[in-house]
Design an enzyme around this catalytic site. Structure first.
Site, PDB file in Angstrom:
ATOM      1  N   GLU A  42       1.023  -0.994   0.127  1.00 19.72           N
ATOM      2  CA  GLU A  42       0.124  -0.054  -0.026  1.00 19.72           C
ATOM      3  C   GLU A  42       0.851   1.354  -0.019  1.00 19.72           C
ATOM      4  O   GLU A  42       0.408   2.370   0.753  1.00 19.72           O
ATOM      5  CB  GLU A  42      -0.862  -0.060   1.417  1.00 19.72           C
ATOM      6  CG  GLU A  42      -1.853  -1.059   1.060  1.00 19.72           C
ATOM      7  CD  GLU A  42      -2.877  -1.352   2.302  1.00 19.72           C
ATOM      8  OE1 GLU A  42      -2.684  -0.706   3.396  1.00 19.72           O
ATOM      9  OE2 GLU A  42      -3.801  -2.236   2.354  1.00 19.72           O
ATOM     10  N   GLU A  60      -6.248  -7.368  -2.742  1.00 26.64           N
ATOM     11  CA  GLU A  60      -6.707  -7.579  -1.279  1.00 26.64           C
ATOM     12  C   GLU A  60      -8.222  -7.750  -1.400  1.00 26.64           C
ATOM     13  O   GLU A  60      -9.052  -6.920  -1.581  1.00 26.64           O
ATOM     14  CB  GLU A  60      -6.068  -6.849  -0.165  1.00 26.64           C
ATOM     15  CG  GLU A  60      -4.880  -6.842   0.075  1.00 26.64           C
ATOM     16  CD  GLU A  60      -4.327  -6.048   1.375  1.00 26.64           C
ATOM     17  OE1 GLU A  60      -3.168  -5.919   1.809  1.00 26.64           O
ATOM     18  OE2 GLU A  60      -5.601  -5.407   2.046  1.00 26.64           O
TER      19      GLU A  60
END
Length: 530
Positions: free
Chosen positions: A25, A113
């Protein structure tokens, strides 16, 4: 950079490794990102296949760590999610299972994800939390018709993900009836876990290469006793979500599209599969088979999803409000089963509450166990057969015997036989004949356990577990032996069907293991002493 280079050297020889990602991220700082891009490429000696390749001046090979895989600078960049680094992953909460199959569920090809719920079994809650944490959530009815789950403070602290999302998803546990206690809640949660993760993965594979290119599930486990999405809990016991996901992840897989109710076959391999057939049998709560279809002489192209035909039962005359669906993909040349998938379903707008009285069904089972062990290592094979009478054995194409799953995860298709026109003798037992009897078979040293029952139907949601045999067991003590590796678990058997489950585990010195079988309509545990 020394740490990164050491990590690459540690992991680069694993064949399961797909790619390298610089940051989770995030993108690494420019100097580190540039250095990683340079390190993770081929040595110039191997970049060309020309005759002059060998004349390239030798360079320090340690500068070129791995050029066989793609380097992605961050987990949501360069083709992941929207490719721009925005938080376009997830969702991480309960979903309507059919939504995974809809075109508007996720807009991008690769989801880095996605996750869901992950409640463990009641024994894990009791083993990891004080009694105040054994209270199940309050089911608060809202004015919009949805239910809000209000968990106790300990569950809140352990990051509990509810099984409802007011305004979008009706409570998936409440569909089975309001739970009475912790055991009831956790059992119904396992039903939801299985359905949720199977649908998650089947929804993606249903659009393989037409919309989606990949998906990563977050997460497989909690590093502490968390109550978020997980496939095995803090004590290493697998949730039902693990087996639902693994069912959907078969290389060749038959499935039901929950949005269209069309039967699909997914072939993720590079080889065409020909001369196969799909058998779709619907079973009601009375043990009858009101709908039966065979789609035969099929050829499945490689790396494709093929729509086979529509499931007729929901649109049939007087359809059952709650029913079971068994899909089997098999090879027509020898009737060997390639893929098996079992669903429990309800009509649109309905629920599963008719499964509550189904708990009183007593379906006869025969369990044959064979054990081998060396020192503290045990390997056990349990063959479980639903001994209730088939409604019409002539309609079934082949014997309802599922192939064994080998240690490598593939199935052993040997010894599957065509069905003979034979009706099994119905076992008659009274209300109090629910006990089992166990005796050794002298020929091969195996043991047979029989669960008496006079009902006909599906033996629903069976689960094996292994425990330490204790004569001074204290009330509520967790006697489970963990971890145990099962070839399958949380499984169901239609009338006449049988399945072999293999398990392996280690036991502490001086401990005698016992195997326990429980199920939706088997509240009393069945114990087999090894």
């Amino acid at each position: 950079m020394l740490c990164a280079r050491d990590t690459v050297k540690l992991l680069r020889n694993y064949p399961s490794l797909a790619l390298w990602v610089g940051g989770n991220e995030q993108v690494p700082p420019d100097d580190i990102n540039t250095a990683l891009k340079n390190d993770l490429k081929l040595h110039p000696l191997f970049e060309s296949h020309s005759e002059n390749a060998l004349s390239i001046e030798e360079e320090d090979p340690s500068q070129y760590l791995d050029g066989t895989r793609v380097y992605i600078q961050g987990s949501m960049w360069d083709g992941f999610a929207n490719g721009k680094g925005d938080f376009t992953d997830g969702p991480y909460e309960i979903q309507n299972p059919e939504d995974f199959f809809k075109d508007n569920f996720y807009n991008y090809g690769f989801n880095p994800e996605v996750g869901s719920v992950g409640m463990p079994v009641a024994a894990t809650i009791r083993a990891t939390m004080p009694p105040k944490g054994w209270q199940i959530p309050l089911f608060k009815k809202l004015t919009n018709g949805y239910t809000e789950e209000v968990p106790n403070p300990i569950w809140e602290y352990h990051k509990y993900i509810p099984y409802s999302k007011p305004g979008k998803v009706h409570d998936r546990i409440e569909l089975y009836g309001i739970p009475k206690d912790l055991d009831d809640f956790c059992l119904k949660a396992q039903l939801v876990n299985y359905v949720q993760y199977r649908a998650l993965l089947e929804g993606w594979t249903s659009r393989m290469w037409s919309k989606y290119t990949g998906v990563l599930i977050w997460k497989t486990q909690n590093p502490w006793s968390g109550l978020r999405g997980q496939f095995y809990d803090y004590l290493l016991d697998q949730t039902a979500g693990f087996y639902g996901c693994r069912c959907a992840a078969e290389p060749i897989h038959v499935q039901l599209n929950l949005a269209t109710y069309f039967i699909e076959v997914v072939n993720t391999t590079s080889e065409e599969l020909s001369n196969v057939a799909v058998e779709a049998s619907v079973w009601d709560l009375e043990g009858a088979c009101p709908s039966y279809d065979v789609f035969d002489k099929l050829s499945l192209p490689p790396k494709k999803v093929m729509s086979i035909g529509e499931l007729n039962h929901p649109k049939s005359e007087n359809p059952k409000p709650v029913y079971f669906l068994l899909l089997k993909l098999y090879n027509m040349s020898n009737n060997s089963i390639i893929s098996r998938n079992f669903y429990w379903l309800y009509l649109p707008g309905g629920d599963y509450k008719l499964l509550e009285p189904y708990r009183n069904k007593r379906i006869p089972l025969q369990i044959t166990s064979k054990t081998s062990h060396k020192d503290s290592s045990y390997e056990i094979e349990m063959n479980v057969q639903n001994k209730s009478e088939k409604p019409d054995p002539k309609i079934l194409t082949y014997k309802n015997k599922f192939a064994n799953r080998r240690e490598d995860g593939e199935f052993d298709m040997a010894s599957l036989e065509p069905i003979h026109d034979k009706t099994e003798e119905k076992q008659k037992a009274g209300l109090f004949q629910r006990l089992y009897r166990q005796f050794p078979r002298e020929t091969d040293g195996s043991k047979i356990t029989e669960i008496k029952g006079s009902d006909v139907g599906v033996a629903f949601f069976l689960k094996f577990s292994v425990h330490a045999l204790k004569t001074d067991n204290k009330g509520g003590e967790d006697t489970r032996i963990l971890p145990v590796h099962y070839s399958d678990n949380y499984f169901s058997l239609v009338p006449g069907e049988e399945m072999s489950i293999k398990m392996s585990f280690e036991v502490p010195q001086g401990v005698t293991p016992r195997v326990t079988l429980e199920g939706w309509n088997y509240q009393c545990e069945v114990h087999t002493v090894i």
